[in-house]
Design a protein around this motif. Structure first.
Motif, mmCIF file in Angstrom:
data_model
loop_
_atom_site.group_PDB
_atom_site.id
_atom_site.type_symbol
_atom_site.label_atom_id
_atom_site.label_comp_id
_atom_site.label_asym_id
_atom_site.label_seq_id
_atom_site.Cartn_x
_atom_site.Cartn_y
_atom_site.Cartn_z
ATOM 1 N N ASN A 135 0.819 -1.205 0.000
ATOM 2 C CA ASN A 135 0.000 0.000 0.000
ATOM 3 C C ASN A 135 0.857 1.261 0.000
ATOM 4 O O ASN A 135 0.456 2.298 -0.520
ATOM 5 N N TRP A 166 -1.601 2.987 -7.135
ATOM 6 C CA TRP A 166 -1.870 1.730 -7.837
ATOM 7 C C TRP A 166 -2.573 1.954 -9.175
ATOM 8 O O TRP A 166 -2.644 1.044 -10.001
ATOM 9 N N TYR A 195 -5.354 -0.287 -1.128
ATOM 10 C CA TYR A 195 -4.480 0.018 -2.262
ATOM 11 C C TYR A 195 -5.016 1.165 -3.122
ATOM 12 O O TYR A 195 -4.236 1.966 -3.631
#
Length: 535
Positions: free
Chosen positions: A104, A175, A207
């Protein structure tokens, strides 16, 4: 479900906090060669896999959960060659390796972030979440860090804020950026190619953040973080295609596995991420946070099973690196009676049990003074919260100096009870907690019904006694657990009463107790009674 043994589903997974397990070089910090030196112990205990808390290079702002290189080993733990040797020797003993992946966020010392913050037009700028100030010059929105304060950090050099759910030294990655996505998915391939068998995904459901970064709505809570409903900084729909992509990578290798740590978990949320084609399983911590009341444990089990239905696979855990140990929460002084009941409860569930190093000998949290605190969360919130150091103290191997953990000064103190409470002492005591864990783990291996059988409670809204059946097409096992110190009786229903039972395990007797009045099964205080229905 068939009886073919699958390590992550049917086995027992043992979490190791590498800093605290075994130190091979006397620097006071545990390492990979120390873990390797204890593999025979783990094999004798009977565990099927070891999960290593993060071992990647890290500045240790959050003790490994701030990664500066995903593709290497932190020098304090060893080298890639040491890791390869650990994998090889573990596999030769039938023990799988599970790595903690923190995807993350990175450390602010990761080369990506160093490049990203160097200028707005740097190719790595979009690897992280940068935003212009709000109209008043403040943070872009109201999002809070779980470690306190705004989740946005001002960068004067480039005139923007970057986002961090945790410490400011732990910037969240983007992400949504294809190069980031590719690089992080390649991390799975890199470690799979080195023989890693599975992954624990740290706060995986964070994420993605909402692409428009709207304010979170208000909620009732004590801290700033808790005074928001986290609907825009967590659990975004883009998670599901990503999890399918991760699962496809894992499925391209034999018997690879991933378990997700569900942030801000509920049973329903955790279950949604381990449906078919997604993660193999996830953590829900309702069971871990249950007080010493059988009714609360039963509700946690039933809620988890109901949320998962037939699609997902449960996990159960009583300890980890973020919470006070069960021996501290439930234990009474140095008495292990309750801990035997807790061990039986954990290891007779329908689902994968996770143990935490030292749980099997009843390690307690070390008492923490302000001067001792190393966990930055404890430093920030003292005295309201003393941090997580208490449950991370060195493993107690024997009664030698430093409990046999290290020849140097340990990074955290060893618990004062180590001279009596240690592995060597309990290995020499047939009725010790250690041997009770070993017996329970062996029962899981010997009787498939304890791994794949249905869970059927026999007590409803239990006050002191929790009893249930584990049943499949071939076997039935009855588990009765007395949570109190006074004797109790379990009233058996007609079908259960008429069955013929064999004693598999008790911590209070060697023979099956006679039924009182033909239908009441007596249990002594804190007794664990595990019976097999005979054909």
């Amino acid at each position: 479900m068939d009886n073919q043994y699958l390590w992550w589903r049917d086995g027992v997974i043992y979490q190791i906090y590498p800093r605290s397990f075994a130190d091979s070089n006397g620097d006071g910090i545990g390492d990979l060669n120390g873990i390797r030196s204890r593999l025979d112990y783990l094999a004798e205990l009977g565990v099927d896999a070891i999960w290593l808390s993060p071992i990647n290079p890290s500045p240790d702002v959050d003790f490994g959960y701030d990664v500066s290189n995903y593709l290497d080993i932190d020098p304090k733990f060893g080298t890639l060659a040491d890791f390869d040797a650990l994998v090889d020797e573990a596999h030769r003993r039938g023990i799988r390796i599970v790595l903690d992946l923190v995807l993350n966020h990175t450390s602010d010392q990761h080369p990506w972030f160093i490049q990203s913050r160097s200028s707005r037009d740097n190719p790595f700028r979009d690897y992280y979440l940068w935003r212009d100030p709000a109209a008043d010059g403040g943070p872009p929105n109201n999002w809070q860090s779980i470690f306190g304060g705004s989740a946005w950090e001002w960068d004067a050099q480039t005139g923007q804020y970057y986002y961090h759910m945790f410490y400011k030294e732990q910037p969240d990655v983007n992400w949504r950026n294809p190069p980031v996505r590719k690089a992080l998915l390649d991390v799975f391939r890199f470690w799979c190619d080195r023989g890693v068998d599975g992954y624990r995904l740290d706060v995986f459901n964070m994420y993605f953040k909402h692409p428009d970064f709207p304010d979170n709505p208000p909620a009732v809570g004590l801290r700033g973080f808790d005074r928001q409903k986290h609907i825009y900084d967590c659990d975004q729909p883009e998670m599901f295609p990503l999890l399918r992509e991760i699962r496809a990578i894992l499925d391209s290798y034999p018997e690879r596995f991933a378990v997700g740590e569900t942030f801000l978990s509920t049973p329903q949320k955790a279950a949604s991420y381990c449906a078919a084609g997604l993660l193999h399983t996830t953590f829900d911590f309702t069971f871990l946070h249950s007080p010493w009341k059988p009714a609360r444990f039963l509700k946690a089990i039933q809620d988890w099973e109901q949320a998962l239905q037939q699609e997902g696979w449960p996990t159960y855990v009583l300890n980890n690196h973020d919470n006070p140990r069960s021996a501290t929460r439930y234990g009474q002084g140095e008495d292990d009676n309750r801990l035997q009941v807790a061990a039986a409860l954990l290891l007779t569930q329908h689902g994968t049990p996770f143990l935490y190093y030292g749980e099997e000998i009843g390690m307690r949290d070390i008492p923490i003074t302000r001067e001792m605190v190393q966990d930055p969360v404890g430093k920030r919130f003292w005295p309201l919260y003393k941090g997580r150091d208490g449950c991370r103290s060195p493993m107690q191997w024997n009664d030698s100096p430093n409990a046999g953990f290290s020849t140097g000064k340990p990074w955290l103190p060893v618990h004062a009870n180590y001279r009596q409470r240690n592995v060597s002492a309990q290995q020499n005591q047939p009725d010790s907690l250690y041997h009770f864990y070993r017996k329970l783990i062996q029962l899981r291996k010997e009787y498939p019904v304890l791994r794949n059988g249905f869970f059927q409670p026999l007590t409803f809204e239990p006050q002191r006694l929790l009893a249930y059946l584990r049943q499949n097409a071939d076997q039935t096992i009855l588990v009765a657990l007395n949570f109190g110190k006074r004797p109790v009786r379990l009233a058996l229903g007609g079908m259960v009463r008429r069955a013929s039972w064999k004693l598999l395990l008790s911590n209070r007797r060697d023979h099956l107790p006679p039924l009182k009045d033909g239908l009441l099964l007596p249990l002594e205080g804190h007794e664990v009674l595990i019976l097999l229905q005979e054909a």
